[in-house]
Write an enzyme that holds these catalytic residues in place. Structure first.
Site, PDB file in Angstrom:
ATOM      1  N   HIS A 169       0.843  -1.240  -0.160  1.00 30.29           N
ATOM      2  CA  HIS A 169      -0.222   0.028  -0.169  1.00 30.29           C
ATOM      3  C   HIS A 169       0.933   1.261  -0.210  1.00 30.29           C
ATOM      4  O   HIS A 169       0.654   2.326  -0.963  1.00 30.29           O
ATOM      5  CB  HIS A 169      -0.836   0.070   1.252  1.00 30.29           C
ATOM      6  CG  HIS A 169      -2.221  -0.694   1.195  1.00 30.29           C
ATOM      7  ND1 HIS A 169      -2.207  -2.094   1.134  1.00 30.29           N
ATOM      8  CD2 HIS A 169      -3.455  -0.272   0.920  1.00 30.29           C
ATOM      9  CE1 HIS A 169      -3.452  -2.294   0.998  1.00 30.29           C
ATOM     10  NE2 HIS A 169      -4.212  -1.279   0.913  1.00 30.29           N
ATOM     11  N   HIS A 208       0.466  -2.912   9.515  1.00 28.24           N
ATOM     12  CA  HIS A 208       1.963  -2.684   8.994  1.00 28.24           C
ATOM     13  C   HIS A 208       2.573  -2.218  10.480  1.00 28.24           C
ATOM     14  O   HIS A 208       1.843  -1.232  11.232  1.00 28.24           O
ATOM     15  CB  HIS A 208       2.022  -2.172   7.720  1.00 28.24           C
ATOM     16  CG  HIS A 208       1.899  -2.822   6.635  1.00 28.24           C
ATOM     17  ND1 HIS A 208       2.661  -3.810   6.007  1.00 28.24           N
ATOM     18  CD2 HIS A 208       0.863  -2.779   5.598  1.00 28.24           C
ATOM     19  CE1 HIS A 208       2.137  -4.526   5.384  1.00 28.24           C
ATOM     20  NE2 HIS A 208       0.977  -3.722   4.892  1.00 28.24           N
TER      21      HIS A 208
END
Length: 513
Positions: free
Chosen positions: A139, A190
């Site tokens: 991302h 993350h």
């Protein structure tokens, strides 16, 4: 705890011996050096998440995460081509294809986990995100590469946009990039290292595109058939050398999909530039479009027809190829011409591929469209998960539990000979409470009420613990060897339809200027 190939965990966090046995030393060594950083970050991420959490931010970051996915860009990019921005479309495609491929390459190369849950809570609209490795963040790579490339175009002296519109677009790009990156941390998907390295990779890819993208596009359009073939073979070779992961991680699937799109885009741009229908400006492969001539109704109709054509191609070709290719693969295996990948069932081991594979395709199927629109209309319909979501999470939870058990034994050994354990009246800090939650694997465990330690066995956990933990998680589906070639053909075909066939369809239907 070993399993058969079709029952491998989702994306791995197994014991150290597992990775030591599965990975060569040059891949295992950096993994073991980086893994402590991933674990060290987790309590700080949990503290940050708790400080920031609100229903509004949950919805915002879960929703904006969709704007950094492959699916969003793959649906958005064709509109650029059909609106006369072929150069911009190719540039965006180049940075996205490179970002998805190389971030997936690194993920499968190092096999590093996501931060543990608990203590983190994972907030997402996609149940498939946790199936991949965590390092680096794809991302973040996509968001930064797209933002930097677009900002470079807006800063260009050749840009003729109104200053107010230019400023607004730049501000939107900054908000977009920050939202995606901050959202990866906020949503517990993350860690800091994941987004930093992912962003750095995205910046590098954007720089390469800004420096050499137009030269590459010009070379492709002027290339010979042999040169185009070399490009195709080079991409296929990169697909072939994509690292074999230690676990059943779907990163390779996304890399293959975008490799196919990239191949199809080069073939179709090269071919369409030679046609009489293409406009020579601003690039030789520009698809004819003029808003003043077509207006809103015909413009929207072009987009609708083009998108339908893409979905029809996928709906027809994917099941067709999955039926036709298995006998071909069986013949190739008998001839010794196959190089099978781990975690992909070979054609000699099955009769046919099931008709409806539950997949995380870049382009969704027709049946998935209603749920996508429902999610877009109701961004509060996000999932909040606490605890292992995949076998990968379960193995990391057990591995961290084993690490703490060994540390506890070591401390007890060092304290032998003293009058008793050293007691402290100091209340544990918030970070210490979050650290205690790591390895519990229990969504019911709160930082204020730590669970009692479980009696260990040889591998550091009880069999009952392991069974309970693995019963909570999602099992990966069986993947078939023919899916790799199917993806390459289907996604290459999508790019060819968008760039090479759609203009003729628009012209035939009276939707061309």
């Amino acid at each position: 705890m070993e399993k058969k190939p079709n029952g491998q965990p989702d994306a791995g966090l197994r014991s150290l011996n597992h990775y030591q046995n599965r990975l060569p030393k040059w891949r295992y060594w950096p993994r073991q050096k980086i893994l402590p950083l991933v674990r060290y970050e987790t309590p700080y991420l949990a503290w940050l998440q708790e400080k920031m959490r609100s229903p509004t931010l949950d919805s915002y970051f879960a929703f904006t995460a969709n704007l950094g996915t492959h699916t969003f860009f793959t649906v958005f990019l064709p509109i650029l081509f059909w609106s006369g921005y072929s150069t911009l479309g190719r540039g965006m495609l180049n940075v996205l294809a490179a970002g998805v491929f190389w971030s997936g390459f690194i993920k499968d190369l190092l096999c590093l986990p996501r931060p543990l849950s608990p203590p983190l809570q994972r907030i997402t609209m996609s149940g498939s995100a946790a199936l991949e490795y965590g390092f680096p963040s794809t991302h973040s790579t996509n968001a930064i590469s797209v933002a930097i490339y677009a900002l470079a175009l807006l800063w260009s002296p050749d840009n003729t946009l109104n200053p107010g519109i230019n400023f607004s677009m730049q501000a939107a790009l900054y908000i977009y990039a920050v939202s995606i990156i901050a959202g990866r941390l906020y949503c517990g998907m993350h860690g800091f290292l994941d987004v930093i390295i992912g962003s750095g990779l995205g910046a590098l890819i954007a720089w390469v595109q800004c420096q050499y993208g137009l030269l590459f596009d010009s070379w492709i359009i002027a290339a010979t058939g042999k040169q185009i073939l070399i490009v195709i073979l080079t991409v296929l070779a990169l697909v072939r050398v994509h690292p074999e992961p230690a676990d059943d991680c779907p990163c390779f699937d996304d890399s293959v999909s975008f490799a196919g799109v990239f191949i199809g885009a080069q073939i179709s741009s090269w071919d369409f530039a030679k046609s009489d229908l293409a406009w020579p400006e601003p690039s030789p492969d520009t698809i004819p479009y003029r808003f003043e001539t077509l207006g809103w109704s015909k413009t929207l109709l072009r987009i609708l027809i083009g998108v339908v054509a893409v979905f029809v191609w996928r709906e027809v070709m994917k099941p067709l190829l999955l039926r036709l290719l298995p006998p071909v693969f069986r013949g190739l295996k008998k001839a010794g011409l196959l190089l099978p990948r781990r975690f992909f069932t070979q054609a000699s081991e099955y009769e046919k591929v099931p008709g409806h594979l539950k997949d995380n395709d870049v382009i969704p199927s027709f049946s998935d469209i209603p749920s996508i629109f429902t999610s877009m209309r109701h961004p509060r319909r996000r999932a909040v998960s606490i605890g292992p979501q995949s076998e990968a999470d379960a193995y990391e939870t057990l591995a961290y539990r084993e690490k703490r058990r060994r540390e506890s034994i070591s401390e007890q050994t060092q304290n032998r000979g003293t009058d008793g354990p050293i007691l402290s009246n100091r209340a544990p800090s918030k970070l210490e409470k979050y650290e205690h939650m790591m390895g519990t694997g229990s969504p019911r465990q709160s930082p204020e009420a730590p669970a009692a330690p479980t009696p260990p066995v040889a591998n550091g956990s009880t069999d009952q613990d392991e069974q309970a933990m693995f019963s909570m998680i999602k099992k990966p589906r069986v993947r078939y060897d023919v899916e790799v070639v199917t993806r390459l053909i289907v996604y290459a075909g999508i790019a060819i339809i968008v760039i090479d066939y759609a203009p003729y369809m628009f012209d035939f239907l009276g939707l061309a200027p």
